[in-house]
Design an enzyme around this catalytic site. Structure first.
Site: not given
Ligand code: SD4
Length: 340
Positions: A91, A193, A211, A221-224, A244-245
């Site tokens: 991950s 992450t 991450t 796609r870009v996450g947080d 995380t998440g």
């Molecule tokens: C995201 N928070 O890209 C990050 C990665 C992660 O479960 O923690 N995924 O959403």
């Protein structure tokens, strides 16, 4: 004995002695969701906290770097660089699970005590996006570079382009293609992450987050995680927080910034993480993402109090200090195992 072995030994001794250290039980694993974190005597600095089990080797590396005189940011970059380079951590960085087109795309950011920050998003082909984020902070007038521009910048800084898709991750992607369903797995293999927060010897805060993002995400796609205020935030006067998440849920609620803001208003790290997790839960309980919603925060304040709190059980974080060594602590959670 090498420094590394001494450290491991000390860490092991630290966890054995944990139950005996009644008077210094200043850590969040003894806090349940119904208890409050009571301000306690400031603990010895430095203090390092990192998300998930892969936080242990990351903390160890960052700790050794700090003890050898590295800057706090260098220590963070080296620390989270351990899971970034580990192909078994699926991950983060090299070996991370790809998007639905089979591409490994990486997000990372750093923030320091002066509120300077650097980030990269949608970066491909570079094993250590956190190190590129640090260069964005140090060598550009910007906060975030993305995609092709981030790659060109990394190459100009001397980073090497390489294939990050391991055979194992490629096979997992090919298997996923058989059904092609996007349903993020909660607490993926218990290592997700990595976010690291450091309260250094001088009592200053810094943080980093890196991450490969949600597996099987749409290309682009870009996450947080690279977004300052979402995946990571700190205010050196107050405290630091990281997430995380499910990144979409963290972005919708400006998660880490809100945790820090609540600490500014006097809440403990535990209370602040809990309140924002509950806010995210309440905003999503009738949402299509609820079926796979997991969000966890870690936070630390200037007194060295720290906590972790998540929506669903299963989230943990690694804590490292002089007093008790390097060990895992469980986060409290809003939902219980029985909740669907
Ligand atoms: C995201 N928070 O890209 C990050 C990665 C992660 O479960 O923690 N995924 O959403």
């Amino acid at each position: 004995m090498s420094d590394r072995r001494k450290f491991i030994k000390k860490a092991a001794l630290g966890s054995v002695g944990l139950s005996a250290l009644f008077s210094c039980a200043s850590h969040a694993n003894v806090v349940t969701s119904t208890q409050k974190v009571v301000p306690k005597k400031p603990i010895k600095k430095p203090l390092i906290i990192s998300t998930w089990n892969h936080g242990l080797p990351a903390n160890e590396e960052a700790w050794n770097q700090l003890k050898n005189g590295a800057s706090t940011l260098d220590a963070i970059v080296a620390g989270v660089g351990i899971p970034e380079a580990d192909p078994e951590v699926r991950s983060v960085g090299y070996g991370g699970l790809p998007d639905r087109e089979g591409k490994v795309t990486l997000d990372a950011c750093v923030m320091d005590k002066n509120s300077d920050c650097g980030a990269v998003s949608f970066l491909q082909g570079i094993k250590h996006p956190i190190a590129v984020a640090q260069k964005v902070l140090e060598n550009t007038p910007h906060v975030m570079l993305t995609g092709e521009g981030a790659l060109q910048f990394a190459l100009s800084e001397g980073f090497k382009e390489e294939n990050l898709l391991t055979e194992k991750s490629k096979l997992a992607w090919e298997k996923w293609l058989e059904n092609s369903k996007y349903k993020p797995i909660i607490n993926i293999e218990n290592h997700d992450t990595i976010s690291m927060l450091v309260l250094d010897e001088e009592g200053n805060l810094s943080g980093g987050c890196t991450t490969s993002g949600a597996a099987w995400k749409m290309h682009g796609r870009v996450g947080d995680s690279p977004i300052i205020g979402a995946g990571l935030f700190l205010d050196n006067e107050v405290g630091a927080a990281a997430a995380t998440g499910l990144g979409e849920a963290v972005i919708r609620t400006a998660g880490s910034a809100m945790v820090v803001e609540l600490m500014r208003q006097g809440k403990s790290p535990h209370e602040a993480c809990k309140e924002i997790v509950e806010r995210i839960y309440n905003k999503h309980k009738n949402h299509k993402d609820m079926a796979y919603l997991q969000v966890g925060f870690i936070a630390v304040n200037k007194n060295g109090e720290h906590a972790g709190y998540s929506i669903r059980p299963g989230f943990n974080y690694a804590v490292c200090d002089d007093e008790k060594g390097n060990r895992m602590e469980s986060a409290s959670s809003k939902m219980s195992k029985e909740d669907k």
